[in-house]
Design an enzyme around this catalytic site. Sequence first.
Site, PDB file in Angstrom:
ATOM      1  N   HIS A   1     -33.116  86.578  43.453  1.00  0.00           N
ATOM      2  CA  HIS A   1     -34.249  85.711  43.154  1.00  0.00           C
ATOM      3  C   HIS A   1     -34.236  84.420  43.959  1.00  0.00           C
ATOM      4  O   HIS A   1     -35.281  83.805  44.153  1.00  0.00           O
ATOM      5  CB  HIS A   1     -34.290  85.371  41.663  1.00  0.00           C
ATOM      6  N   CYS A   2     -33.089  83.994  44.452  1.00  0.00           N
ATOM      7  CA  CYS A   2     -33.001  82.659  45.051  1.00  0.00           C
ATOM      8  C   CYS A   2     -33.194  82.632  46.561  1.00  0.00           C
ATOM      9  O   CYS A   2     -34.110  81.988  47.073  1.00  0.00           O
ATOM     10  CB  CYS A   2     -31.655  82.027  44.700  1.00  0.00           C
ATOM     11  N   ILE A   3     -32.309  83.308  47.299  1.00  0.00           N
ATOM     12  CA  ILE A   3     -32.272  83.128  48.747  1.00  0.00           C
ATOM     13  C   ILE A   3     -33.557  83.589  49.451  1.00  0.00           C
ATOM     14  O   ILE A   3     -34.028  82.915  50.367  1.00  0.00           O
ATOM     15  CB  ILE A   3     -31.026  83.812  49.346  1.00  0.00           C
TER      16      ILE A   3
END
Length: 463
Positions: free
Chosen positions: A294-296
């Site tokens: 979900h982040c990078i």
Amino acid sequence: MKIAIVGLGYVGLPLSLQFSRSGVHVIGLDIDRAKIDSLRSGKSYIRHISSDAICSAFSDGLFEVSSDFSRVSEVEAVIICVPTPLTKQRNPDTSYVMSTARSIAPFLSPQKVRAPALAAVEASSNGASGELEETRSNGYCAGDRVKLVVLESTSYPGMTDEDLRTVLEKYSGLEAGSGFHLAFSPEREDPGNRQSDVGAIPKVIGGLTPACRARAIDLYKRAISDLVPVSSCRAAEATKLLENVFRSVNIALVNELKVIYEAMGIDIWEVIEAAKTKPFGFMPFYPGPGLGGHCIPVDPFYLTWKAREFGKHTRFIELAGEVNEGMSAYVVAKVAEALNRKHRSVAGSRILMIGLAYKADVDDMRESPTLVLMDQLKRQGAEVAYYDPWIPEIPPTREHSNWIGTETIVWNEDTVRSFDCVVISTAHSAVDYRELGEWSDCIVDTRNAMGKARVKGGKVTKA
């Protein structure tokens, strides 16, 4: 202390358990009834969180779950841990955060504090405006304990103190900084890393005002051992973005070098292993079939979007995104190359993907590059299946809905041999790669899994 945590996913659930273990009463809130029912029955839906941990939290009486957002009226603090994905246009989708804000805002009126707790409230407030009034009535302290709202979801600088603040103020009728406190503290989860302990990971905290930050510190110090205060919500938001932009850009660098070195006949994995022996000035990053999680893949584009408001262009971020997104086409070309050696085309071939999760040894498939590869191979006429011991069936997902309900194959020799090509997209440790090398004569390896297992031979194509 009693708090509410909104969103019981990969961030909110472990955080809830950490607070409850630390003696804080947690009300977990989620609109997904399936999650609520699963937790109430003592069952975890996240593989690296045990059902025993869920049962223990309930038995201690410090953890409960609900879909009733009016229960925010009972708590001193609310932590928001809901998704912040990208739209199809790669712009921030803040709808989950703002919907949550509208749901909790009507219940943010200051909480009544019993008179005996007055000294503790005064001590933690540090004389903040709006925190207390000295008149008492019916055993309560009038003016009461001002609630705290903390956003942990990915955001761009200004999302907390502008957008979230606006919605909370509009629907609560209270002013941020006096009627309620507001802060941002980015999550730092590392699924699959057994050394990653929520309570031991340093926690960055920024507040709308010094008093807001002080209240957030008072909250998190109860469950987190190392706190890192910063000057503002925006500084905390920017910290989270820097961490993931750093990873995105460096992964893009090794992905680009992989393609260049492959053309030169150089093994990028050998080069990285040699380079990381340098005890200073180098940190190893590893190539793959694209970015997942979900982040990078998401966070850098939150900054790209916000930078346009200031007339700035994020050239490094956009180039890194272009390189990382282009890796799927590179892998598909490698699959075609491997099949050509068998005098077959992609169209009509049966292709098995190893690993659906975005990283090894987790059941998290958010933004997984495997799904992108599956779509591209299917569009070229291949019959595509997957094997993942962590994900027996593809659950409802916002993206790639055409694969919902697809089940993993059964791992055995006859089944694996029935595929024309196997693509290792995620290198789960539970997979027997030596066995795979015996069963398949056409393997495309994007993670160097076969190399690490010391499986050699012309049947493996590195990608």
